[in-house]
Motif scaffolding. Sequence first.
Motif, PDB file in Angstrom:
ATOM      1  N   TYR A  84       0.846  -1.189   0.000  1.00 58.64           N
ATOM      2  CA  TYR A  84       0.000   0.000   0.000  1.00 58.64           C
ATOM      3  C   TYR A  84       0.883   1.242   0.000  1.00 58.64           C
ATOM      4  O   TYR A  84       2.095   1.163   0.216  1.00 58.64           O
ATOM      5  CB  TYR A  84      -0.905   0.017   1.240  1.00 58.64           C
ATOM      6  N   ILE A  85       0.269   2.386  -0.230  1.00 58.21           N
ATOM      7  CA  ILE A  85       0.880   3.683   0.057  1.00 58.21           C
ATOM      8  C   ILE A  85      -0.192   4.534   0.719  1.00 58.21           C
ATOM      9  O   ILE A  85      -1.389   4.355   0.474  1.00 58.21           O
ATOM     10  CB  ILE A  85       1.484   4.380  -1.189  1.00 58.21           C
ATOM     11  N   VAL A 108      -4.652 -16.471  13.437  1.00 59.51           N
ATOM     12  CA  VAL A 108      -4.138 -17.652  12.735  1.00 59.51           C
ATOM     13  C   VAL A 108      -3.373 -17.306  11.460  1.00 59.51           C
ATOM     14  O   VAL A 108      -2.829 -18.198  10.812  1.00 59.51           O
ATOM     15  CB  VAL A 108      -5.281 -18.642  12.416  1.00 59.51           C
ATOM     16  N   VAL A 109      -3.345 -16.030  11.099  1.00 59.98           N
ATOM     17  CA  VAL A 109      -2.643 -15.561   9.908  1.00 59.98           C
ATOM     18  C   VAL A 109      -1.724 -14.417  10.326  1.00 59.98           C
ATOM     19  O   VAL A 109      -2.097 -13.595  11.164  1.00 59.98           O
ATOM     20  CB  VAL A 109      -3.638 -15.066   8.827  1.00 59.98           C
ATOM     21  N   VAL A 110      -0.544 -14.348   9.746  1.00 62.37           N
ATOM     22  CA  VAL A 110       0.371 -13.233  10.014  1.00 62.37           C
ATOM     23  C   VAL A 110       0.134 -12.173   8.936  1.00 62.37           C
ATOM     24  O   VAL A 110       0.242 -12.453   7.743  1.00 62.37           O
ATOM     25  CB  VAL A 110       1.848 -13.688   9.988  1.00 62.37           C
ATOM     26  N   PHE A 111      -0.203 -10.966   9.363  1.00 61.27           N
ATOM     27  CA  PHE A 111      -0.446  -9.844   8.451  1.00 61.27           C
ATOM     28  C   PHE A 111       0.810  -8.988   8.367  1.00 61.27           C
ATOM     29  O   PHE A 111       1.333  -8.556   9.386  1.00 61.27           O
ATOM     30  CB  PHE A 111      -1.620  -8.995   8.944  1.00 61.27           C
ATOM     31  N   VAL A 112       1.274  -8.767   7.145  1.00 59.85           N
ATOM     32  CA  VAL A 112       2.470  -7.952   6.930  1.00 59.85           C
ATOM     33  C   VAL A 112       2.147  -6.864   5.896  1.00 59.85           C
ATOM     34  O   VAL A 112       2.323  -7.062   4.699  1.00 59.85           O
ATOM     35  CB  VAL A 112       3.672  -8.801   6.462  1.00 59.85           C
ATOM     36  N   PRO A 113       1.635  -5.707   6.356  1.00 56.80           N
ATOM     37  CA  PRO A 113       1.436  -4.601   5.429  1.00 56.80           C
ATOM     38  C   PRO A 113       2.772  -3.905   5.164  1.00 56.80           C
ATOM     39  O   PRO A 113       3.547  -3.652   6.095  1.00 56.80           O
ATOM     40  CB  PRO A 113       0.464  -3.674   6.150  1.00 56.80           C
ATOM     41  N   ILE A 114       3.049  -3.631   3.902  1.00 59.87           N
ATOM     42  CA  ILE A 114       4.320  -3.003   3.509  1.00 59.87           C
ATOM     43  C   ILE A 114       4.005  -1.736   2.711  1.00 59.87           C
ATOM     44  O   ILE A 114       3.310  -1.807   1.696  1.00 59.87           O
ATOM     45  CB  ILE A 114       5.168  -3.946   2.621  1.00 59.87           C
ATOM     46  N   ASN A 115       4.544  -0.614   3.172  1.00 61.95           N
ATOM     47  CA  ASN A 115       4.432   0.611   2.390  1.00 61.95           C
ATOM     48  C   ASN A 115       5.342   0.452   1.183  1.00 61.95           C
ATOM     49  O   ASN A 115       6.553   0.277   1.321  1.00 61.95           O
ATOM     50  CB  ASN A 115       4.836   1.823   3.234  1.00 61.95           C
TER      51      ASN A 115
END
Length: 196
Positions: A84-85, A108-115
């Motif tokens: 995302y930005i 149960v899920v790993v969330f990795v948001p990356i700018n």
Amino acid sequence: MIHSHLDEFRTMRGKVWLHRCLLGLAIALTCFFLVLSPVRADVESDRYDGNIFVLYAGDGSLVPASSTFKAALSLPKPVILAFYIDDSRDCKRFASVISHLKDFYGRVVVFVPINADSIPVKDSYQPDEPGYYYEGVVPQILIFDAENQVRLNGKGQVKYEELDDVLRELFNLEPRTSSVELQRRSYNEFSGEMAE
């Protein structure tokens, strides 16, 4: 001679008065625009308003990510990698979809948001680096299974139901028999969430 000094004094006093009036007007206008004008976050603009997950998804826990992408891949859990930005109307709209997924699958899920702006520019990337998967489009979301295989690579406004279907398959959950498409509902002037 006295009349010329008196005229000069009146002219100077008039200039000082005019200068003070203009200065007062400038201060009043500045105060009006800074204090009295409303500050708005706008989901329909490509303007930077702040962190999109806090403003538009009501979920400040997504950023910063609780795990790096490399560390997330080492866990025996599925991983959601979301690019995302903060100054993209499409990402602002999509932030609530990611937050809604986290509501149901966050344990149960790993969330990795990356700018996407934070991805270092390199000639090549390794499969454990986010840049390996980024295709220059935001939003972009990938779902990896527990064996680190890409199960979905979605670009743009991917529907919640499409993402949920992949996760239901990963966790061997019953399919949705009927589902109402999620619609945005505003619960305050700064944040929005998805509702059924």
